[in-house]
Design a protein around this motif. Structure first.
Motif, PDB file in Angstrom:
ATOM      1  N   HIS A  53       0.816  -1.216   0.000  1.00 10.70           N
ATOM      2  CA  HIS A  53       0.000   0.000   0.000  1.00 10.70           C
ATOM      3  C   HIS A  53       0.855   1.275   0.000  1.00 10.70           C
ATOM      4  CE1 HIS A  53      -3.579   2.379   1.034  1.00 10.70           C
ATOM      5  NE2 HIS A  53      -2.847   2.994   1.942  1.00 10.70           N
ATOM      6  N   HIS A  59       1.169   4.297  -2.748  1.00 11.21           N
ATOM      7  CA  HIS A  59       1.043   5.750  -2.530  1.00 11.21           C
ATOM      8  C   HIS A  59       2.245   6.484  -3.158  1.00 11.21           C
ATOM      9  CE1 HIS A  59      -2.498   6.559  -0.149  1.00 11.21           C
ATOM     10  NE2 HIS A  59      -2.176   5.740   0.826  1.00 11.21           N
ATOM     11  N   GLY A 107      -3.243   8.585   7.468  1.00 17.57           N
ATOM     12  CA  GLY A 107      -3.776   8.389   8.807  1.00 17.57           C
ATOM     13  C   GLY A 107      -2.981   7.359   9.599  1.00 17.57           C
ATOM     14  N   TYR A 121      -4.266  15.099  12.840  1.00 11.95           N
ATOM     15  CA  TYR A 121      -5.383  15.875  12.269  1.00 11.95           C
ATOM     16  C   TYR A 121      -6.711  15.340  12.782  1.00 11.95           C
ATOM     17  CZ  TYR A 121      -3.346  19.028   8.789  1.00 11.95           C
ATOM     18  OH  TYR A 121      -2.710  20.067   8.166  1.00 11.95           O
ATOM     19  N   ASP A 122      -6.863  14.010  12.777  1.00 12.68           N
ATOM     20  CA  ASP A 122      -8.137  13.418  13.192  1.00 12.68           C
ATOM     21  C   ASP A 122      -8.406  13.664  14.678  1.00 12.68           C
ATOM     22  OD1 ASP A 122      -8.567  12.559  10.590  1.00 12.68           O
ATOM     23  OD2 ASP A 122      -7.626  10.614  10.919  1.00 12.68           O
ATOM     24  N   GLY A 144      -8.844  15.743   8.547  1.00 17.71           N
ATOM     25  CA  GLY A 144      -7.969  16.535   7.682  1.00 17.71           C
ATOM     26  C   GLY A 144      -8.692  17.564   6.829  1.00 17.71           C
ATOM     27  N   ASP A 164      -8.358  21.595   7.299  1.00 18.11           N
ATOM     28  CA  ASP A 164      -7.809  22.314   6.138  1.00 18.11           C
ATOM     29  C   ASP A 164      -8.741  23.483   5.777  1.00 18.11           C
ATOM     30  OD1 ASP A 164      -6.271  22.907   3.940  1.00 18.11           O
ATOM     31  OD2 ASP A 164      -6.611  21.021   2.869  1.00 18.11           O
ATOM     32  N   GLY A 212      -0.528   9.872   0.000  1.00 16.95           N
ATOM     33  CA  GLY A 212      -1.268   9.673   1.246  1.00 16.95           C
ATOM     34  C   GLY A 212      -2.274  10.795   1.428  1.00 16.95           C
ATOM     35  N   ASP A 251      -6.673   6.965  -0.323  1.00 20.72           N
ATOM     36  CA  ASP A 251      -6.631   5.543  -0.673  1.00 20.72           C
ATOM     37  C   ASP A 251      -7.455   5.302  -1.942  1.00 20.72           C
ATOM     38  OD1 ASP A 251      -5.057   5.132   1.448  1.00 20.72           O
ATOM     39  OD2 ASP A 251      -6.554   4.109   2.684  1.00 20.72           O
TER      40      ASP A 251
END
Ligand code: KG4
Ligand code: ZN
Length: 361
Positions: A116, A120, A148, A177-178, A191, A195, A282, A312
């Motif tokens: 994965h 990215h 994340g 961020y979360d 995020g 932002d 990402g 993703d």
């Protein structure tokens, strides 16, 4: 050659048909944020269940949009199926992998397991989703992978080799961020919300602490737990007189601190390696302040995937899978899933030899 890609490592079910590793014929992404929103994070079992429900319709739609027909043998058949099999949530990965293996086997097609994070890092090689332009990015390039679950800076030397320079020593950037978004009550995923808020705030409202990471042996590492704690528990200590305490100001000050860390690591990597090409991938690579900051770095060419290809998605999986297929490197029915990859497990400092991720392994 056309490859069907499948991605289900976390909370997006995605399928895509990509030609020759670059041209996207279809890309379908089914998110699950409403499933996880009230928990402010991904609940693994709920994610697996949602993948089980979504995988068939998502794959069917991607094949139909690409003219490949439901079995992959329509007017424009596919030549192989690539699937993310590491790293990620085991149950979620197993849904995509099991589907891909069975579907490939039933159709007599080769199947290609893909990493994965390597996918990215590859996303920047895909044709732009708006313009269709596909100038390949020359290897090697420095790539920062911010999502994340991971925060990594690496040198991409070829489609198969990512040389990891540094990773986070605690939390991932997107995770911070979360968490901050949960604290501000602006929902999950955090995020995009932060932002947006940050655009209307003043980053000078608080001076959050920056991790001291510039000693010789950790010029590439990241740290986010101090920043997260400062925002959530110690705001008073860092607030500057005269600025109103608005969510916009908090978001702007947090975002500046979080992203400046990333850009600083990139600057170090460019200075030390002399590689003048920088890419990002990402979910956090969709961040507007990160994109502006990277674009204004002097002396480097910056390549950023369009925002949908930062998140993703299965196009990056199909794109990278194509190169392994073309090299004759495919998986077999015994290929399984791997939740974590040794290289990314940062307890103490890994031996430099362990820092080379052979994405084909
Ligand atoms: O790559 P991704 O879709 O999934 C993982 O592999 O983790 O990344 C998701 C992360 C989330 O933490 C989300 O809050 C963050 O990317 N994200 C952003 C933005 N869009 C998504 N972070 C900052 N700014 C954005 N615009
Ligand atoms: Zn990801």
């Amino acid at each position: 050659m056309r490859v069907l890609g499948i991605e289900s490592s976390c909370d997006e079910t995605s399928a895509s048909v990509v030609e020759d590793g670059r041209i996207i014929h279809s890309l379908v992404i089914a998110g699950q944020s409403e499933v996880h929103a009230r928990y402010h994070g991904v609940v693994p079992e709920a994610a697996s269940r949602a993948h089980v429900e979504q995988i068939f319709p998502v794959v069917r739609q991607a094949l139909e949009e690409a003219g490949a027909g439901p079995g992959g043998h329509g007017a424009s058949p596919v030549d192989g199926v690539a699937v993310t099999n590491r790293p990620g949530l085991s149950g979620s990965l197993a849904v995509g992998l099991t589907f891909a293996k069975s579907w490939a086997w039933a159709g007599g097609l080769p199947f290609i397991p893909v990493d994965h994070m390597a996918a990215h890092a590859y996303a920047v090689q895909l044709a732009d989703t708006d313009t269709g332009a596909a100038p390949p990015v020359q290897y090697p390039y420095i790539v920062v992978l911010v999502s994340g679950g991971h925060t990594i800076i690496a040198v991409s030397r070829s489609f198969r080799t990512l040389e990891v320079l540094g990773t986070t020593i605690d939390d991932a950037c997107g995770e911070a961020y979360d968490k901050v978004s949960a604290f501000l009550g602006t929902g999950y995923p955090g995020g995009p919300a932060i932002d947006r808020l940050a655009r209307h705030g003043d980053p000078r409202a608080c001076t959050f602490p920056r991790p001291r990471l510039n000693r010789n042996d950790n010029r590439y590492d990241f740290s986010y737990s101090g920043l997260k704690t400062a925002v959530v528990h110690q705001m008073d200590r860092f607030w500057n007189e005269g600025y109103p305490r608005t969510r916009e100001n908090i978001a702007a000050a947090f975002q500046k601190a979080a992203i400046d860390i990333v850009v600083d690591r990139v600057r170090n990597a460019v200075a030390d390696t002399g590689i003048p090409r920088v890419a990002a991938g990402g979910g956090v690579a969709a961040n507007s302040y990160l994109r502006e900051s990277l674009a204004s770095l002097p002396g480097v060419t910056v390549h950023l995937p369009s925002p949908v290809l930062c998140m993703d998605n299965a196009a990056m999986v199909a794109g990278l899978g194509y190169h392994f297929l073309a090299a004759g490197e495919t998986g077999d029915l015994e290929t399984g899933v791997t939740a974590r990859i040794e290289t990314f497990r940062r307890r103490g400092r890994p031996h430099p030899e362990n820092r080379r991720l052979q994405s084909g392994e």
